[in-house]
Structures are given as structure tokens and as C-alpha cells.
Design a protein around this motif. Structure first.
Motif: not given
Length: 206
Positions: A2, A4, A6
Motif C-alpha cells: 500500500h 503511504e 510522504t
């Protein structure tokens, strides 16, 4: 896997932390891989300062400075996608003169051949201090047999890759399609960052 969200700075910090988690008295060999439009050299350059501040000497090397002679890499023509994937990088030379050499001989060669003039650079070998971090950047570099310890892949969706490829370089797309199919860089790399929107990268977490 998955994604994320940033930031570019956080990506640099993440990669630096991975390097610093390795024994400080041993070399670490890192490659940043990605389609040219992802500018892997920018991330590679950004790693140098933080690593040096942390006390790790850095050997900054460009894969394109270790291309094979034009007579070999262009033997099938200037627009052969299979040759681009299989024949352009002098993997043996890069291992021998940099990646393996920094471990076994404590020395490394900054460059072998000028990618523009196709002439040997005649660069002098450099002594590697203990704990030297070799930071490479290039495209289509994973799964080639390079002696690296860590790899970062800057990933694009196929549609973004096509959109970011200049029309006169469209022949290269077949090489990247084959690279995704045969090498699967998003599964192979230690760190995968999706950069379809460079200002809003996402770290892919397994």
C-alpha cells in the motif's frame, strides 16, 4: 503493498536511515533506479550531504559513466529497446571497478567512459575510507547483476511513463515495459517510491 504519502525530504531521510543501520566500518553500495523523467540523480545527489554529515564518506557514481562502447551497445542500431535493456551498461566493468573493488580492494573508479564522447575518461582510482557509501544512479539497473546492497526504485504508472517520455524517445518504452514484466522492480527494490506527482511522492510499503 500500500502507498503511504510522504515528502521528498522524508524519502531522503528514510534512505539515509537504512544506510546508517548498516555497520559503519563496512562499505554500503546503493543504487537509485528510475525512468529518466523521475530524475534518479536528484535523489542520489540529495543523499550525499546527510550521509557525510552522519560521518559516512560517499562515492558518488553515475551508471551512465559505465556504459559499454557505442560500437557494442549500438550494434543493433540506435533505437533498439532490447539493446537498451540488455547491452548498454557495462555491468562487469561497474562491478570490477566500483562495486566489488570498494569492498575487496578499498578503491573505486569514478568513471570509465564519457557517455557523450564515447572516449575513456582516464579517471584516477580513489581510495575508499572505511564505511564508504557508494551512491549510484541510473535507469533499468535492477536485476542486472550489479553488486549492490540496497536499491531504491522511483516508480511510475505506465501511463505516466508514456506521458513523460519525449516523442523522439518513444522507442525506449518497449524496454521499460519489458523491464516491468521481467524484472518487476517494484517487488525487487528495497525501497519503492511512487513519483507520478514528484511533489507528492508515496512510499510503497509491503
Amino acid at each position: 503493498m500500500h502507498a503511504e504519502p510522504t515528502t521528498p525530504d522524508a524519502v531522503v531521510a528514510h534512505v539515509v536511515d537504512l544506510v546508517l543501520s548498516r555497520p559503519a566500518d563496512r562499505p554500503v553500495r546503493l543504487v537509485v533506479d528510475g525512468h529518466p523523467s523521475t530524475r534518479p540523480e536528484v535523489l542520489a545527489d540529495a543523499l550525499v550531504g546527510p550521509l557525510e554529515v552522519a560521518g559516512r564518506p560517499v562515492a558518488r557514481v553515475r551508471v551512465r559513466d559505465f556504459w559499454r562502447p557505442a560500437s557494442l551497445r549500438l550494434e543493433q542500431g540506435r533505437r533498439d529497446p532490447d539493446a537498451l535493456l540488455d547491452d548498454w551498461v557495462d555491468v562487469g566493468g561497474l562491478n570490477r571497478e566500483v562495486l566489488t573493488a570498494v569492498v575487496r580492494r578499498g578503491r573505486w573508479l569514478p568513471s570509465l567512459r564519457d557517455p557523450v564522447t564515447d572516449r575513456p575518461t582516464r579517471a584516477d582510482r580513489v581510495d575508499a575510507a572505511p564505511g564508504t557509501v557508494v551512491v549510484l544512479d541510473g535507469s533499468l539497473t535492477l536485476g542486472r547483476g550489479l553488486d549492490v546492497d540496497l536499491s531504491v526504485h522511483l516508480a511510475l504508472r505506465p501511463a505516466t511513463e508514456t506521458r513523460n517520455t519525449p516523442l523522439d524517445e518513444a522507442w525506449r518504452l518497449a524496454a521499460y515495459t519489458r523491464y516491468r514484466r521481467e524484472v518487476a522492480p517494484e517487488r525487487r527494490a528495497d525501497v519503492v517510491v511512487r513519483v507520478d506527482h514528484p511533489d507528492r511522492p508515496a512510499l510503497l510499503v509491503r
